[in-house]
Design a protein around this motif. Structure first.
Motif, PDB file in Angstrom:
ATOM      1  N   ALA A  96       0.864  -1.195   0.000  1.00  0.00           N
ATOM      2  CA  ALA A  96       0.000   0.000   0.000  1.00  0.00           C
ATOM      3  C   ALA A  96       0.893   1.234   0.000  1.00  0.00           C
ATOM      4  O   ALA A  96       1.809   1.347   0.817  1.00  0.00           O
ATOM      5  N   HIS A  97       0.643   2.144  -0.946  1.00  0.00           N
ATOM      6  CA  HIS A  97       1.473   3.349  -1.037  1.00  0.00           C
ATOM      7  C   HIS A  97       1.376   4.181   0.233  1.00  0.00           C
ATOM      8  O   HIS A  97       0.304   4.311   0.827  1.00  0.00           O
ATOM      9  N   GLN A  98       2.512   4.759   0.616  1.00  0.00           N
ATOM     10  CA  GLN A  98       2.569   5.610   1.803  1.00  0.00           C
ATOM     11  C   GLN A  98       3.224   6.936   1.450  1.00  0.00           C
ATOM     12  O   GLN A  98       4.141   6.991   0.629  1.00  0.00           O
ATOM     13  N   GLN A  99       2.754   7.992   2.088  1.00  0.00           N
ATOM     14  CA  GLN A  99       3.377   9.312   1.963  1.00  0.00           C
ATOM     15  C   GLN A  99       3.971   9.663   3.325  1.00  0.00           C
ATOM     16  O   GLN A  99       3.242  10.032   4.253  1.00  0.00           O
ATOM     17  N   VAL A 100       5.271   9.495   3.452  1.00  0.00           N
ATOM     18  CA  VAL A 100       5.963   9.736   4.722  1.00  0.00           C
ATOM     19  C   VAL A 100       6.405  11.189   4.774  1.00  0.00           C
ATOM     20  O   VAL A 100       7.030  11.691   3.831  1.00  0.00           O
ATOM     21  N   MET A 101       6.085  11.869   5.872  1.00  0.00           N
ATOM     22  CA  MET A 101       6.432  13.284   6.023  1.00  0.00           C
ATOM     23  C   MET A 101       7.179  13.480   7.339  1.00  0.00           C
ATOM     24  O   MET A 101       6.619  13.323   8.424  1.00  0.00           O
ATOM     25  N   PHE A 102       8.459  13.809   7.244  1.00  0.00           N
ATOM     26  CA  PHE A 102       9.263  14.084   8.427  1.00  0.00           C
ATOM     27  C   PHE A 102       9.095  15.547   8.851  1.00  0.00           C
ATOM     28  O   PHE A 102       8.753  16.411   8.033  1.00  0.00           O
ATOM     29  N   LYS A 103       9.368  15.816  10.116  1.00  0.00           N
ATOM     30  CA  LYS A 103       9.334  17.176  10.638  1.00  0.00           C
ATOM     31  C   LYS A 103      10.762  17.717  10.746  1.00  0.00           C
ATOM     32  O   LYS A 103      11.649  17.042  11.272  1.00  0.00           O
ATOM     33  N   PRO A 104      10.988  18.947  10.286  1.00  0.00           N
ATOM     34  CA  PRO A 104      12.315  19.548  10.422  1.00  0.00           C
ATOM     35  C   PRO A 104      12.487  20.150  11.816  1.00  0.00           C
ATOM     36  O   PRO A 104      11.524  20.244  12.584  1.00  0.00           O
ATOM     37  N   GLU A 105      13.708  20.558  12.142  1.00  0.00           N
ATOM     38  CA  GLU A 105      13.943  21.221  13.422  1.00  0.00           C
ATOM     39  C   GLU A 105      14.925  22.378  13.243  1.00  0.00           C
ATOM     40  O   GLU A 105      15.769  22.358  12.337  1.00  0.00           O
ATOM     41  N   LEU A 106      14.802  23.372  14.106  1.00  0.00           N
ATOM     42  CA  LEU A 106      15.680  24.536  14.068  1.00  0.00           C
ATOM     43  C   LEU A 106      16.945  24.246  14.867  1.00  0.00           C
ATOM     44  O   LEU A 106      16.876  23.792  16.015  1.00  0.00           O
ATOM     45  N   VAL A 107      18.106  24.508  14.255  1.00  0.00           N
ATOM     46  CA  VAL A 107      19.392  24.382  14.939  1.00  0.00           C
ATOM     47  C   VAL A 107      20.028  25.770  14.956  1.00  0.00           C
ATOM     48  O   VAL A 107      20.368  26.311  13.894  1.00  0.00           O
ATOM     49  N   THR A 108      20.147  26.366  16.127  1.00  0.00           N
ATOM     50  CA  THR A 108      20.663  27.740  16.208  1.00  0.00           C
ATOM     51  C   THR A 108      22.177  27.741  16.419  1.00  0.00           C
ATOM     52  O   THR A 108      22.706  26.965  17.211  1.00  0.00           O
ATOM     53  N   ARG A 109      22.835  28.638  15.674  1.00  0.00           N
ATOM     54  CA  ARG A 109      24.285  28.830  15.823  1.00  0.00           C
ATOM     55  C   ARG A 109      24.584  30.329  15.740  1.00  0.00           C
ATOM     56  O   ARG A 109      23.683  31.159  15.760  1.00  0.00           O
ATOM     57  N   GLU A 110      25.856  30.639  15.583  1.00  0.00           N
ATOM     58  CA  GLU A 110      26.297  32.033  15.713  1.00  0.00           C
ATOM     59  C   GLU A 110      25.735  32.978  14.661  1.00  0.00           C
ATOM     60  O   GLU A 110      25.698  34.191  14.867  1.00  0.00           O
ATOM     61  N   SER A 111      25.269  32.466  13.519  1.00  0.00           N
ATOM     62  CA  SER A 111      24.828  33.380  12.455  1.00  0.00           C
ATOM     63  C   SER A 111      23.532  34.130  12.806  1.00  0.00           C
ATOM     64  O   SER A 111      23.173  35.077  12.113  1.00  0.00           O
ATOM     65  N   THR A 112      22.872  33.732  13.902  1.00  0.00           N
ATOM     66  CA  THR A 112      21.684  34.489  14.342  1.00  0.00           C
ATOM     67  C   THR A 112      21.764  34.844  15.816  1.00  0.00           C
ATOM     68  O   THR A 112      20.807  35.350  16.383  1.00  0.00           O
TER      69      THR A 112
END
Length: 335
Positions: free
Chosen positions: A317-333
């Motif tokens: 059965a076809h599936q549509q997998v959707m991952f969630k992104p995450e914010l990674v903060t570093r010195e540029s902000t």
């Protein structure tokens, strides 16, 4: 000329069928005969033609992977995830780089079909194309990678880019930025459009007018050099934005180099957020804040879905997998 199975049979003093059994069903052959055949194979340097045997049986152990740009570390990491699963399950991966050119993509699809690969993983230039649609109609399992379209009758694995844009926008707005330039690839690409949608939503959620806050700059080639040239020209002309959101990290690296070379402080004069969180993001001259995508997980999930469909076509059965992104903060902000 490479020795043939007939050569092995002659040297071992057995029939071609016996050699075939040693190669494919050794349990059916007496130990002394197996030893004789194996000695002949070693002496002649015979290498079996597995691809021919697999084609005759209709059980190829190869899968195709077509990506847009292997120079982008994002696709390199996705490919590693694909390769891990393929290796675990006994498949080989045929890697093709379309270079974002429809003609190359179509040519690779034809070659892979002619080679009778079991299935195709693809980051297509267009989610629905005549060549890709025909491949699916003829029964070759196909999984879209880093693309999502529920209208297409196949599996897909992607990341929620609207959420990614929202994370970037909310982070910049929370720091007080009210002039944000979005360095985008072509907005005809769903990823770029979705990231803009998320950016606009986050700005609106903060009570600001997205049209007044966000300026969009489309760049046809989403790499560091092209983005650097565009960004540098804008900075030399007095760009007033205090923050930049970039559709991928390569573009963010181009903006960073342009900002530093024109005397801007990062993040003092310009905060920068990239997308993908490639390995180089953390090692940039000013480490980049980025929206992280689970690249190897994307590749692994896509390969698992493809192999599952190849091995179980009647029950899959076809599936549509959707991952969630995450914010990674570093010195540029970070102020």
């Amino acid at each position: 000329m490479s020795p043939s199975i007939k050569d092995v049979a002659v040297r071992a003093g057995v029939s071609v069928g016996t050699v075939s059994n040693v190669l494919n069903h050794p349990e059916r052959v007496a130990e002394s005969t197996r030893t004789a055949v194996q000695s002949a194979i070693a002496a002649l340097g015979f290498v079996r033609n597995s691809s021919a045997a697999q084609l005759r049986a209709g059980t190829s152990r190869s899968i195709g992977l077509i990506v847009l740009d292997m120079a982008n570390p994002f696709f390199h990491d996705v490919a590693r995830g694909v390769e891990q699963v393929a290796d675990e399950l006994g498949y080989a991966v045929v890697l093709c780089n379309s270079d974002d050119q429809t003609s190359r993509e179509n040519r690779y699809l034809q070659v892979l079909e002619e080679q009778r690969v079991r299935g195709v993983l693809i980051t297509p230039i267009e989610v629905s194309s005549d060549r890709l649609d025909a491949l699916r109609r003829r029964g070759t399992p196909t999984v879209l990678v880093d693309r999502h379209d529920p209208r297409v009758n196949c599996c897909s694995v992607a990341v929620d880019d609207v959420v990614g844009g929202e994370l970037a926008g909310a982070h910049l707005v929370a720091q007080g930025h009210e002039r944000i330039v979005y360095f985008s690839g072509p907005l005809g690409l769903s990823q770029c459009a979705d990231r803009l949608t998320g950016l606009r939503r986050s700005v609106a959620a903060a009570g600001l007018d997205p049209d007044a806050v966000i300026e969009v700059v489309e760049i046809p080639v989403m790499n560091a050099r092209s983005t650097h040239d565009v960004a540098r020209a804008r900075f030399e002309q007095g760009e007033r934005a205090t923050a930049a959101f970039c559709a991928n990290d390569l573009m963010a690296l181009g903006v960073l180099r342009a900002a530093l070379s024109t005397g801007r402080r990062v993040p003092g004069d310009l905060a920068i957020v990239g997308y993908d969180d490639i390995e180089f993001a953390a090692d940039a001259a000013v480490p980049l804040t980025s929206i992280r995508q689970p690249t190897q997980q994307i590749g692994r999930a896509a390969a698992q879905l493809l192999v599952e469909e190849c091995d179980n076509p009647d029950t899959h059965a076809h599936q549509q997998v959707m991952f969630k992104p995450e914010l990674v903060t570093r010195e540029s902000t970070r102020h």
